[in-house]
Design a protein around this motif. Structure first.
Motif, PDB file in Angstrom:
ATOM      1  N   TRP A 122       0.828  -1.206   0.000  1.00 22.64           N
ATOM      2  CA  TRP A 122       0.000   0.000   0.000  1.00 22.64           C
ATOM      3  C   TRP A 122       0.865   1.261   0.000  1.00 22.64           C
ATOM      4  O   TRP A 122       0.448   2.283  -0.543  1.00 22.64           O
ATOM      5  CB  TRP A 122      -0.994   0.005   1.164  1.00 22.64           C
ATOM      6  CG  TRP A 122      -0.384   0.154   2.524  1.00 22.64           C
ATOM      7  CD1 TRP A 122      -0.046  -0.846   3.376  1.00 22.64           C
ATOM      8  CD2 TRP A 122      -0.038   1.372   3.175  1.00 22.64           C
ATOM      9  NE1 TRP A 122       0.499  -0.330   4.525  1.00 22.64           N
ATOM     10  CE2 TRP A 122       0.506   1.033   4.424  1.00 22.64           C
ATOM     11  CE3 TRP A 122      -0.137   2.714   2.836  1.00 22.64           C
ATOM     12  CZ2 TRP A 122       0.958   1.987   5.327  1.00 22.64           C
ATOM     13  CZ3 TRP A 122       0.304   3.679   3.736  1.00 22.64           C
ATOM     14  CH2 TRP A 122       0.845   3.311   4.970  1.00 22.64           C
ATOM     15  N   ARG A 161       1.902   1.884  -3.596  1.00 24.83           N
ATOM     16  CA  ARG A 161       0.763   2.385  -4.373  1.00 24.83           C
ATOM     17  C   ARG A 161       0.382   3.810  -3.991  1.00 24.83           C
ATOM     18  O   ARG A 161      -0.311   4.489  -4.743  1.00 24.83           O
ATOM     19  CB  ARG A 161      -0.451   1.475  -4.192  1.00 24.83           C
ATOM     20  CG  ARG A 161      -0.310   0.117  -4.835  1.00 24.83           C
ATOM     21  CD  ARG A 161      -1.636  -0.650  -4.804  1.00 24.83           C
ATOM     22  NE  ARG A 161      -2.242  -0.723  -3.481  1.00 24.83           N
ATOM     23  CZ  ARG A 161      -2.024  -1.703  -2.597  1.00 24.83           C
ATOM     24  NH1 ARG A 161      -1.212  -2.702  -2.901  1.00 24.83           N
ATOM     25  NH2 ARG A 161      -2.631  -1.695  -1.429  1.00 24.83           N
ATOM     26  N   SER A 162       0.805   4.264  -2.825  1.00 22.00           N
ATOM     27  CA  SER A 162       0.394   5.578  -2.314  1.00 22.00           C
ATOM     28  C   SER A 162       1.308   6.720  -2.722  1.00 22.00           C
ATOM     29  O   SER A 162       0.948   7.883  -2.572  1.00 22.00           O
ATOM     30  CB  SER A 162       0.327   5.540  -0.781  1.00 22.00           C
ATOM     31  OG  SER A 162      -0.589   4.564  -0.352  1.00 22.00           O
ATOM     32  N   ALA A 174       0.522  14.079  -2.350  1.00 25.19           N
ATOM     33  CA  ALA A 174      -0.836  13.556  -2.522  1.00 25.19           C
ATOM     34  C   ALA A 174      -1.371  13.900  -3.909  1.00 25.19           C
ATOM     35  O   ALA A 174      -1.959  13.044  -4.585  1.00 25.19           O
ATOM     36  CB  ALA A 174      -1.752  14.100  -1.433  1.00 25.19           C
ATOM     37  N   VAL A 193      -3.798  10.576  -4.281  1.00 25.54           N
ATOM     38  CA  VAL A 193      -4.316  10.009  -3.032  1.00 25.54           C
ATOM     39  C   VAL A 193      -4.598  11.147  -2.058  1.00 25.54           C
ATOM     40  O   VAL A 193      -4.275  12.307  -2.316  1.00 25.54           O
ATOM     41  CB  VAL A 193      -3.318   8.996  -2.408  1.00 25.54           C
ATOM     42  CG1 VAL A 193      -3.075   7.819  -3.343  1.00 25.54           C
ATOM     43  CG2 VAL A 193      -2.016   9.666  -2.025  1.00 25.54           C
ATOM     44  N   ARG A 222      -3.411   9.858   3.584  1.00 22.56           N
ATOM     45  CA  ARG A 222      -2.704   8.650   3.140  1.00 22.56           C
ATOM     46  C   ARG A 222      -1.200   8.908   3.118  1.00 22.56           C
ATOM     47  O   ARG A 222      -0.411   8.071   3.560  1.00 22.56           O
ATOM     48  CB  ARG A 222      -3.211   8.261   1.749  1.00 22.56           C
ATOM     49  CG  ARG A 222      -2.612   7.029   1.204  1.00 22.56           C
ATOM     50  CD  ARG A 222      -3.333   5.840   1.739  1.00 22.56           C
ATOM     51  NE  ARG A 222      -3.006   4.669   0.935  1.00 22.56           N
ATOM     52  CZ  ARG A 222      -3.597   3.531   1.074  1.00 22.56           C
ATOM     53  NH1 ARG A 222      -4.564   3.391   1.935  1.00 22.56           N
ATOM     54  NH2 ARG A 222      -3.232   2.505   0.360  1.00 22.56           N
ATOM     55  N   VAL A 250       1.862   7.179   5.250  1.00 21.80           N
ATOM     56  CA  VAL A 250       3.122   6.673   4.688  1.00 21.80           C
ATOM     57  C   VAL A 250       4.296   7.224   5.493  1.00 21.80           C
ATOM     58  O   VAL A 250       5.218   6.487   5.865  1.00 21.80           O
ATOM     59  CB  VAL A 250       3.273   7.051   3.193  1.00 21.80           C
ATOM     60  CG1 VAL A 250       4.692   6.796   2.700  1.00 21.80           C
ATOM     61  CG2 VAL A 250       2.256   6.300   2.345  1.00 21.80           C
TER      62      VAL A 250
END
Length: 148
Positions: A36, A39-40, A98, A103, A107, A111
């Motif tokens: 994740w 992907r972020s 972001a 995202v 999020r 991270v």
């Protein structure tokens, strides 16, 4: 970042935004972070004071000499300082990261908090979990308070 050398930092001038600054460029590598996290983040981000890259299952952050950082609310133990440098850079660029990754800011902050934990754990910092819980619980609200 794992190294036998001490982390390259010094007290920042009184006019600096934080108490410590890097005395040379530093490269941080997070190998095999959770999927994740990969992907972020954007594949590339060249932002002030640093350059972030995601390649395969690795995230690299290069911070420039002079980057200012600190462990803000709790004691700034030396073993926590590399993690603070990473964490502060991501928090300081959360909105840009972001937008680049598509995202939410929350999020990106998550991270940052996970990398903070991973970096402190790699350094052998005994209070890693405690500091991590602090940033997970209060980090977003602290960020909101000092953003804008």
């Amino acid at each position: 970042m794992k190294s036998a050398e001490p982390f390259p930092m010094e007290r920042a001038p009184a006019s600096a935004p934080d108490r410590w600054r890097l005395t040379r460029p530093v490269r941080f590598v997070w190998r095999h972070p959770p999927a994740w996290v990969l992907r972020s983040l954007p594949a590339r981000a060249d932002l002030s004071w640093g350059r972030l890259r995601v390649s395969g299952d690795m995230v690299t952050l290069r911070l420039r000499w002079g980057w200012c950082f600190d462990v803000s609310v709790v004691p700034s133990f030396r073993r926590a300082m590399p993690a603070a440098a990473v964490h502060d850079w991501i928090y300081g660029h959360a909105e840009q990261l972001a937008a680049l990754a598509g995202v939410s800011v929350r999020r990106i902050l998550h991270v940052a908090d996970r990398w903070f934990l991973a970096q402190m754990s790699a350094s052998g910092f005994l209070l890693a979990r405690t500091y991590f819980l602090g940033v997970r619980i209060f980090g977003y609200w602290f960020w909101r308070l000092f953003t804008d």
